[in-house]
Design a protein around this motif. Structure first.
Motif, short mmCIF file in Angstrom:
data_model
loop_
_atom_site.label_atom_id
_atom_site.label_comp_id
_atom_site.label_asym_id
_atom_site.label_seq_id
_atom_site.Cartn_x
_atom_site.Cartn_y
_atom_site.Cartn_z
N GLY A 196 0.77 -1.24 0.00
CA GLY A 196 0.00 0.00 0.00
C GLY A 196 0.80 1.28 0.00
O GLY A 196 0.24 2.37 0.18
N PHE A 197 2.11 1.19 -0.23
CA PHE A 197 2.90 2.41 -0.37
C PHE A 197 2.54 3.11 -1.68
O PHE A 197 2.19 2.46 -2.68
CB PHE A 197 4.39 2.09 -0.37
N GLU A 198 2.66 4.43 -1.69
CA GLU A 198 2.46 5.21 -2.90
C GLU A 198 3.70 6.09 -3.11
O GLU A 198 4.15 6.76 -2.18
CB GLU A 198 1.22 6.09 -2.79
N ALA A 199 4.24 6.04 -4.31
CA ALA A 199 5.46 6.79 -4.61
C ALA A 199 5.44 7.27 -6.05
O ALA A 199 4.74 6.72 -6.90
CB ALA A 199 6.70 5.93 -4.35
N VAL A 200 6.24 8.29 -6.31
CA VAL A 200 6.39 8.82 -7.66
C VAL A 200 7.88 8.97 -7.94
O VAL A 200 8.67 9.27 -7.03
CB VAL A 200 5.67 10.17 -7.83
N THR A 201 8.28 8.70 -9.17
CA THR A 201 9.69 8.87 -9.52
C THR A 201 10.00 10.36 -9.66
O THR A 201 9.32 11.07 -10.38
CB THR A 201 10.04 8.15 -10.83
N VAL A 202 11.02 10.80 -8.96
CA VAL A 202 11.38 12.23 -8.97
C VAL A 202 12.68 12.49 -9.71
O VAL A 202 13.00 13.64 -10.02
CB VAL A 202 11.47 12.78 -7.54
#
Length: 224
Positions: A143-149
């Motif tokens: 359930g982690f949410e991440a975006v590539t930065v």
């Protein structure tokens, strides 16, 4: 009682996976997050994430953040001196170990262990040696949410920056890329997940290319 330790924390998925592992295992309690910040940009070094978002992560976690400030393109000597001062400060505060989110780079592990030993500290690697494809999918499944930065343009196309780190992202990665970006292919910002009591709101902003990397700026949404 769990031993209090510090953790080198970038705000990305590997750091969050390592922190989650420590929480589940229960042998250590992270009481300080050590993050390198580039002063001229006011951003997390390498990741390019605004310092304000780092502080929001730390506030949600309820853990003190220790910001190690370095200049842009700092030499290894400058970086090591700044980190050494922080490690000395942690030692003086009673900390005896520092955790990292590294997975399989042996030379990096040895480097960290040597640097810590000079300050009387030991290292902890909670997710060391785990298959990165399984780690990546467990991150998503938990359930982690991440975006590539940030993406390295020598390894990935710029179109990968600013994307959600999800199954579609993993499916699109070339076979040469590590699913966790352990070789420096990409970096992420984690905005939600089981370690965060509340999510960190952030929206995608401008994408820029600089020095062989593509960066996606993340900004806090305007208050209503």
């Amino acid at each position: 009682m769990p031993e209090p330790i510090a953790m080198c924390f970038s705000g990305g998925k590997d750091s969050c996976l390592a922190l989650r592992t420590l929480q589940l295992e229960g042998n250590y309690r992270v009481v300080a997050l050590i993050t390198t910040v580039t002063d001229a940009y006011d951003r997390v070094s390498m990741h390019g994430v605004r310092r304000s978002l780092l502080r929001e992560q730390a506030a949600s976690l309820g853990i003190e953040v220790a910001e190690v400030v370095v200049p842009p393109k700092s030499s290894n000597e400058v970086y090591e001196r700044a980190m050494g001062r922080e490690f000395d400060r942690q030692f003086a505060a009673g900390i005896r170990r520092v955790a990292f989110g590294d997975i399989f780079l042996e030379d990096l592990r040895e480097y960290r262990e040597r640097q810590l030993a000079e300050c009387g500290l030991g290292a902890v690697f909670p997710i060391w040696g785990r298959p990165t494809d399984r780690l990546a999918r467990s991150f998503i499944g938990d359930g982690f949410e991440a975006v590539t930065v940030c993406v390295s343009l020598s390894m990935l196309d710029a179109s990968f920056v600013g994307r959600r780190f999800d199954e579609a992202f993993l499916a699109d990665l070339p076979a040469t890329a590590d699913p966790c970006g352990e070789n420096g292919e990409f970096h992420t910002f984690v905005s939600a997940g089981p370690i965060f009591p509340h999510p960190i709101p952030a929206v995608r902003g401008e994408v820029v290319e600089r020095d062989g990397f593509a960066f996606c700026d993340l900004v806090s949404p305007p208050s209503r």
